[in-house]
Write an enzyme that holds these catalytic residues in place. Structure first.
Site, short mmCIF file in Angstrom:
data_model
loop_
_atom_site.label_atom_id
_atom_site.label_comp_id
_atom_site.label_asym_id
_atom_site.label_seq_id
_atom_site.Cartn_x
_atom_site.Cartn_y
_atom_site.Cartn_z
N CYS A 1 19.66 79.99 71.98
CA CYS A 1 20.23 80.35 73.86
C CYS A 1 19.29 81.37 73.86
O CYS A 1 18.17 82.13 73.31
CB CYS A 1 21.71 81.07 72.94
SG CYS A 1 21.61 83.01 72.23
N CYS B 1 14.04 90.95 68.77
CA CYS B 1 14.14 90.37 67.25
C CYS B 1 13.74 91.42 66.72
O CYS B 1 11.97 91.81 66.64
CB CYS B 1 14.02 88.77 66.80
SG CYS B 1 15.26 87.98 68.04
N CYS C 1 20.57 81.99 67.09
CA CYS C 1 21.05 82.10 68.72
C CYS C 1 22.36 83.90 68.74
O CYS C 1 22.44 84.57 67.97
CB CYS C 1 22.54 81.59 69.53
SG CYS C 1 23.77 80.88 67.69
#
Length: 274
Positions: free
Chosen positions: A196, A204, A120
């Site tokens: 989230c 990422c 998150c």
């Protein structure tokens, strides 16, 4: 008019349109409101609309309406058609050039431990709870970790109190960055879950070993406003939803599901509402 390969490649040739398309692919199979896309990519609403229309015209994304809000999602059949055209028709299905999907289950041996990372933004509440729950409920078959794209520095006190009251192991819980898991020395993940929307919208790191990924978004209890009782309830609800999802996850027949079937299962779990 039939959409050709060059039409779709042209739609993806613009860097910002490509960023938008990649965001929707990260969020697949979810649909994302236009406003959230604009915020995530720091785009003006009219610019976002122009990019969305270009990708929609190329049939790379599809539009739906929820109330007065327009939502967008990746058009997976068209995306597959694009890659089939590039890597199937063009390369004559040569196995050394074309992408092949393994039909093997992810559980290659009965005693293999599967690693899962929950991400998150702050790594203070949702991902911390998920880490503790999976490590407890996984019956030794899973090893769970958590991280944040912008770690807060420490787990939220309400989370530590909640987990402690429910007899979870809390001594090793800490807030940490996703960068910690992107190095060659880090444990190789089998699953990466974003919990989230903000973290799911971000690009990422490329994880070693190509782990399976899914979005299990839920509201951030840390941002709940109101009385102390209302805030406490928000943490309890987040915990309950995560526990239900993780219970469903650990119950999957990993030894028999191939990667595509397993991907569909973990996607479905991410849409569990309670």
């Amino acid at each position: 008019m039939e959409i050709e390969i060059h039409d779709r490649l042209s739609a993806l040739a613009h860097p910002k349109r490509l960023d938008l398309f990649q965001l929707l692919m990260r969020r697949y199979p979810d649909s994302v409101p236009a406003g959230e896309i604009a915020d995530a990519l720091a785009l003006k609403p009219n610019t976002t609309s122009t990019y969305l229309n270009a990708l929609k015209a190329a049939e790379l994304i599809v539009q739906s309406r929820t109330g007065t809000s327009l939502h967008y999602s990746a058009n997976l059949p068209a995306v597959r058609g694009l890659f089939n055209g590039l890597l199937g028709d063009c390369c004559q299905n040569r196995p050394d050039l074309c992408l092949q999907t393994s039909g093997d289950p992810i559980m290659t041996s009965p005693d293999r431990v599967l690693n899962a990372l929950f991400i998150c933004t702050g790594n203070s509440a949702r991902s911390i709870m998920a880490e503790a729950i999976l490590n407890a409920e996984g019956n030794g078959q899973f090893r769970a970790y958590s991280a944040g794209t912008a770690p807060s520095g420490q787990p939220h006190p309400e989370v530590i109190e909640l987990l402690s009251q429910k007899d979870y192991e809390i001594s090793n819980l800490r807030s940490k960055s996703v960068d910690e898991f992107a190095s060659d020395a880090a444990p190789q993940m089998d699953f990466v879950f974003t919990v989230c929307d903000h973290a799911a919208n971000e690009a990422c790191p490329t994880w070693p070993g190509q782990p399976m990924s899914a979005h299990w978004g839920l509201a951030d209890p840390v941002k709940t406003e109101g009385t102390d009782a209302q805030k406490h309830l928000a943490f309890q609800q987040a915990y309950g939803l995560l526990r239900n999802r993780i219970t469903a996850f650990v119950s999957l027949p990993f030894e028999t599901l191939d990667r595509i079937s397993l991907q569909h299962k973990v996607d479905d779990i991410g849409r569990m509402a309670e």
